[in-house]
Design an enzyme around this catalytic site. Structure first.
Site, PDB file in Angstrom:
ATOM      1  N   GLU A  23       2.557  -5.236   1.684  1.00 35.59           N
ATOM      2  CA  GLU A  23       2.518  -4.371   0.401  1.00 35.59           C
ATOM      3  C   GLU A  23       2.638  -5.693  -0.829  1.00 35.59           C
ATOM      4  OE1 GLU A  23       4.739  -4.606   3.028  1.00 35.59           O
ATOM      5  OE2 GLU A  23       4.917  -2.475   3.197  1.00 35.59           O
ATOM      6  N   ASN A  59      -1.052  -0.703   7.214  1.00 32.05           N
ATOM      7  CA  ASN A  59      -1.819   0.440   6.803  1.00 32.05           C
ATOM      8  C   ASN A  59      -2.454  -0.714   5.813  1.00 32.05           C
ATOM      9  OD1 ASN A  59       1.138   0.243   5.724  1.00 32.05           O
ATOM     10  ND2 ASN A  59       0.162   0.361   3.756  1.00 32.05           N
ATOM     11  N   ASP A 110       0.735   5.475   3.785  1.00 34.13           N
ATOM     12  CA  ASP A 110       1.495   4.863   4.884  1.00 34.13           C
ATOM     13  C   ASP A 110       1.229   4.543   6.776  1.00 34.13           C
ATOM     14  OD1 ASP A 110       2.751   2.543   3.900  1.00 34.13           O
ATOM     15  OD2 ASP A 110       4.163   2.750   3.102  1.00 34.13           O
TER      16      ASP A 110
END
Lengths: 293, 639
Positions: free
Chosen positions: B240, B324, B366
């Site tokens: 992230e 991801n 995601d």
């Protein structure tokens, strides 16, 4: 001996603050009013704040605390995911100096400035850029801050992608390298040393780091402020309090109104590019209008 | 006799386990001499196994008689102790213990419970070895040792590593830890501040600590390590935050890094060389980890490794899935974005990649694919194949040939609509383009949601039933425009993502799946919340799992019939294990402490009013606060 002196002088300063508070207020001093103003801040995020008090949000925090006649106390936390939850939310502090003026996680004060994403280019070496539709962008390497954070996009990065220019983007993590004294500086340095031809940077960052760059750099706001895809490049910035803390919000609103000249002067001192107008009302807790469709 | 058969595989002795194997052997002998293991051996016919492995045929992995014909394991499964996160190298989460059966599990009762003192998400599971149970807490990642000879007495010791507090603000989804591994007399696990630590299993003193990643650039580690050939295999988290994913191997004795392989970038960084033979054309070519991205974006390309590792001793390959791609916004990274959302096989000793299979190219949802890869040989369309079974976040169970990376089948185990299926010839997903996300586009009704049809919590596989027991979710999501957000002083636009229950009137499901026929055999639907706990299967034909509304359940491995349940103090997001105590009896352990990405909605600090909070999962977790508050309890059950 030395430390004893330091202690004594700190005590003296506290007393002075109390005195100033008394004189400034012309009203009976109540215990609650001298409780510290607890500000949530990042200890290492210039030009906004650091633990040495060198950022413009530090200066603004001092201004608000002084105006309210309260000693200033910080709760330090890197401004990342969960920042509001672990600071305001957990009751560790009561005021965040900078948040977008329509930021759902907090109640916001009236905005005190509006800034813009800007182009940073090397003065003389590169043409001045203003528009994201400038055809020269097709051949330039453009530095953009990116988060990688789930679901989030920096507007310039998105704007370049929508124009088919994703291949020109050189990404710089917005968090930077937190072991460095100014983690977000690297994107401006990359323009200075020619690793990128131009950078698209949030105004306050650009204004501050450009002044400290090794070579002359030019800052130009992205025009227009909202592009043909509906992407906004200007944002109003306000202060934030915990949801429902109307008392502090009203107090800080009053400080912002009362001290607007000093606020402007602090922002100018740090080179924050300002865009008019700033809304004159409080918009706390409202959801921003949906962008796009 | 039994001991010989047992030790051959889990310690990796055939590959120079050395001192570590000897210690391991002693440990196992000590554990087993106390138990009546002969009966188990006979009951399962496991004794025949020894002949098979000593016969020297490299093909022959341990068999489990009583299991479907042709079924072989890659390594011995848990039998008394619980030494590694998923129980064994094949990631079966299956135990040979059979004292607790479908018939008597109804008599299961609480033996003891204790608090870890940390009210955050308790993912992961304990390690049990040498009559001691070891529990890793969420941040601050304390290691608690419990003397199983006196389980109701005082704690044996607590080791406190005091990781860097700044890691808390960096971790994406609660400050979880997915557990430790036992090897070489040490308990080895990862700290949230991206260090790996080895602790003396007897004394609780730190043996070594290695900085694997850098929290200053956003790296954390939440996953559990695996030890293979005296190497501690670890991977990083932090996709992230725009970090770059990798796997590293550390020396089990010193913690020194031996190799590191990135999941993005040029072949040299990815450790792709002449021995890299991906099955599909789409995955073949030079430097795909760099050229399938615009300019240099692979440097921030995510593809982290925060799930599980499995290992096949016969080929010396370590298998794992990648997360991801970064950055999140797909518009910014035209291309396939390799090696994100992929399954990768690497040589355990060198880190060299042998094959890779990218599940979703250019992810827009995601869909991390860091889930467990279950390794088993079983009959598949008429012949015994060496399978890798990957129940994916995308909602499909992928069955691959683990030697070649060929996709044998991919069938959905939950309602999904982002793709209609997979083309087995090309290995590509047959996507529905209307379900892709993009800036300014409203994409509604995408199933599954970003949390996937299954999260990181691991499945179990029973060699006796041939079934994979999958903890599943049924949620969908909408992407709608954008709104202002703010990080590190800079305003951004965030997509507003809302998740909600999928079709069918349930949110969670325990799915019993037959990998050989790619069919659901039975399932237990959980109405209220996704099943966010791991699963355990045992030789007693009992399957254990937990729910976020605080039930710890035992069901029949063959029918799914509920046999027993116990209400814990907090929701369950951890993984059950079973062990044999010093008294020779079988016990079952589960953590109760809600948290993690979805479970964090139960925390008082997360508002339920905003359906987009906690990255949009609030909408799928309505009412969780009514069912569970935070918790921190370890429960031990026995007959």
């Amino acid at each position: 001996m030395f430390s004893a002196c330091k202690g004594a002088s700190r005590l003296w300063a506290t007393n002075l603050l109390l005195v100033v508070g008394l004189i400034g207020g012309f009203r009976p001093l109540r215990a609650a009013e001298v409780s510290p103003l607890r500000v949530c801040a990042d200890p290492n995020n210039l030009p906004f704040s650091n633990s040495r008090g060198e950022g413009f949000e530090n200066a603004l925090a001092r201004l608000v605390a002084a105006d309210l006649g309260r000693p200033l106390r910080y709760f330090w936390e890197p401004q990342r995911r969960g920042f509001i939850r672990t600071t305001l939310g957990a009751g560790n502090c009561d005021l965040v100096i900078g948040v977008p003026s329509r930021y759902e996680l907090v109640d916001t004060t009236r905005p005190y400035y509006r800034s813009t994403y800007v182009f940073v280019t090397s003065t003389g070496r590169m043409p001045v850029l203003e528009s994201l539709d400038d055809p020269r962008l097709r051949v330039l390497r453009v530095g953009v801050q990116i988060t990688g954070e789930d679901y989030e996009n920096p507007p310039p990065a998105q704007a370049l992608a929508l124009r088919g220019l994703a291949g020109n983007v050189r990404g710089f993590p917005v968090y930077g390298d937190y072991s460095k004294p100014a983690p977000q500086r690297s994107i401006v340095d990359a323009v200075a040393d020619g690793r990128v031809d131009a950078a698209l940077v949030w105004g306050p960052l650009a204004g501050y780091f450009v002044r400290r760059a090794a070579v002359p750099l030019t800052v130009t706001p992205v025009i227009p402020g909202t592009d043909r895809f509906g992407l906004p490049f200007t944002f109003e910035i306000a202060m934030g309090v915990r949801h429902g803390n109307a008392r502090l919000r009203e107090q800080v609103d009053a400080v912002i109104a009362r001290r607007s000249r000093e606020i402007r002067s602090i922002l100018a001192r740090f080179g924050v590019p300002l865009v008019e107008p700033v809304a004159q009302t409080t918009t706390h807790g409202q959801r921003v209008a949906k962008v796009g469709k | 006799m039994r001991l010989d058969a047992q030790v051959a595989v889990p310690s990796g002795s055939s590959r120079g386990g050395g001192e570590h194997s000897v210690q391991h052997l002693k440990a196992l002998m000590r554990a087993w001499t106390m138990c009546v293991c002969g009966c188990t051996c006979i009951a399962l016919g496991a004794c025949g196994r020894q002949t098979a492995s000593s016969g020297g045929a490299p093909e022959s992995s341990p068999a489990v008689p009583g299991a479907p014909p042709g079924l072989r394991l890659v390594a011995e499964v848990s039998n008394g102790d619980w030494l590694m996160p998923l129980g064994d190298y094949g990631a079966l989460r299956y135990s040979m213990l059979d004292a607790i059966t479908a018939a008597n599990v109804k008599n299961l009762r609480l033996i003891t419970s204790f608090s870890t003192g940390i009210p955050n998400g308790h993912e992961g599971q304990p390690v049990v070895v040498n009559d001691t149970m070891y529990v890793v807490t969420p941040y601050p990642n304390n290691l608690i040792a419990v003397d199983l000879t006196n389980p109701t007495g005082p704690l044996k010791w607590v080791y406190q590593p005091n990781p860097d507090r700044r890691a808390v603000g960096i971790a994406c989804c609660d400050v979880v830890n997915r557990g430790a591994v036992y090897a070489d007399g040490k308990i080895i696990y990862n700290l949230l501040d991206a260090h790996t630590v080895a602790v003396d299993a007897a004394t609780g003193t730190e043996v070594w600590r290695t900085r694997v990643g850098d929290i200053n650039v956003g790296e954390t580690i939440t996953g559990a390590p695996l030890v293979v050939n005296n190497k501690v295999i670890v991977g990083n988290s932090g996709g992230e935050l725009g970090v770059r994913g990798y796997v590293a191997a550390l020396d089990v004795n010193t913690g020194k890094e031996l190799w590191r392989a990135f999941n993005t970038g040029p072949d040299a960084d990815v450790k792709i060389g002449p021995n890299f033979r991906p099955f599909y054309q789409k995955d073949q070519g030079r430097d795909l980890g760099a050229t399938s991205w615009p300019s240099e974006q692979w440097k921030l390309g995510g593809s982290t490794v925060w799930g599980w590792f499995s290992y096949d001793p016969a080929t010396n390959l370590v298998f794992y899935g990648t997360g991801n791609p970064g950055v999140w916004n797909p518009d910014l990274r035209p291309g396939d974005n390799k090696w994100s959302s992929s399954i990768i096989a690497r040589d355990a000793d060198t880190g060299e990649a042998r094959w890779a299979y990218q599940i979703t190219a250019h992810d827009a949802w995601d869909y991390d694919e860091i889930m467990e890869n279950v390794l088993v040989d079983m009959e598949y369309q008429g012949r015994v194949r060496k399978l890798l079974i990957h129940p994916g976040r995308t909602g499909f169970v992928f069955v691959l040939d683990r030697e070649t990376g060929e996709l044998l089948s991919a069938e959905p185990f939950q309602p999904i609509n982002w793709a209609t299926g997979f083309d087995l010839k090309s290995g590509r997903a047959m996507e529905d383009p209307s379900k892709r996300t993009g800036y300014g586009r409203i994409t509604q009704g995408i199933c599954p949601s970003s949390t996937g049809a299954k999260e990181v919590v691991p499945s179990a596989f029973s060699p006796r039933t041939g079934l994979l027991y999958i903890p599943a979710h049924n949620t969908c999501m909408d992407y709608e425009g954008t709104e202002a957000n703010y990080i590190a002083g800079t305003p951004y636009l965030g997509a507003s993502v809302k998740m909600y229950p999928g079709p069918g009137g349930y949110q969670g499901e325990l799915v019993a799946w037959d990998p050989a026929t790619a069919k659901k055999i039975w399932s237990v639907k959980e109405e209220k919340f996704p099943v966010y706990s791991g699963v355990l299967a045992t030789a007693g034909d009992v399957v254990f799992y937990g729910t976020m509304d605080r039930w710890f359940k035992a069901v029949d491995a063959r029918t799914g019939a509920e046999l027993w349940k116990f209400q814990t103090s907090s929701g369950i997001v951890g993984n059950p294990i079973t062990f044999r105590g010093p008294d020779g009896k079988q016990y079952v352990v589960i953590y109760s402490g809600i948290g993690g990405w979805m479970g964090a909605v139960a925390f008082p600090t997360i508002s339920e009013d905003d359906p987009e909070a906690a990255l949009g999962v609030v909408g799928a977790m309505t009412d969780i606060k009514k069912y569970s508050g935070p918790g921190s309890t370890v429960y031990v059950f026995g007959l």
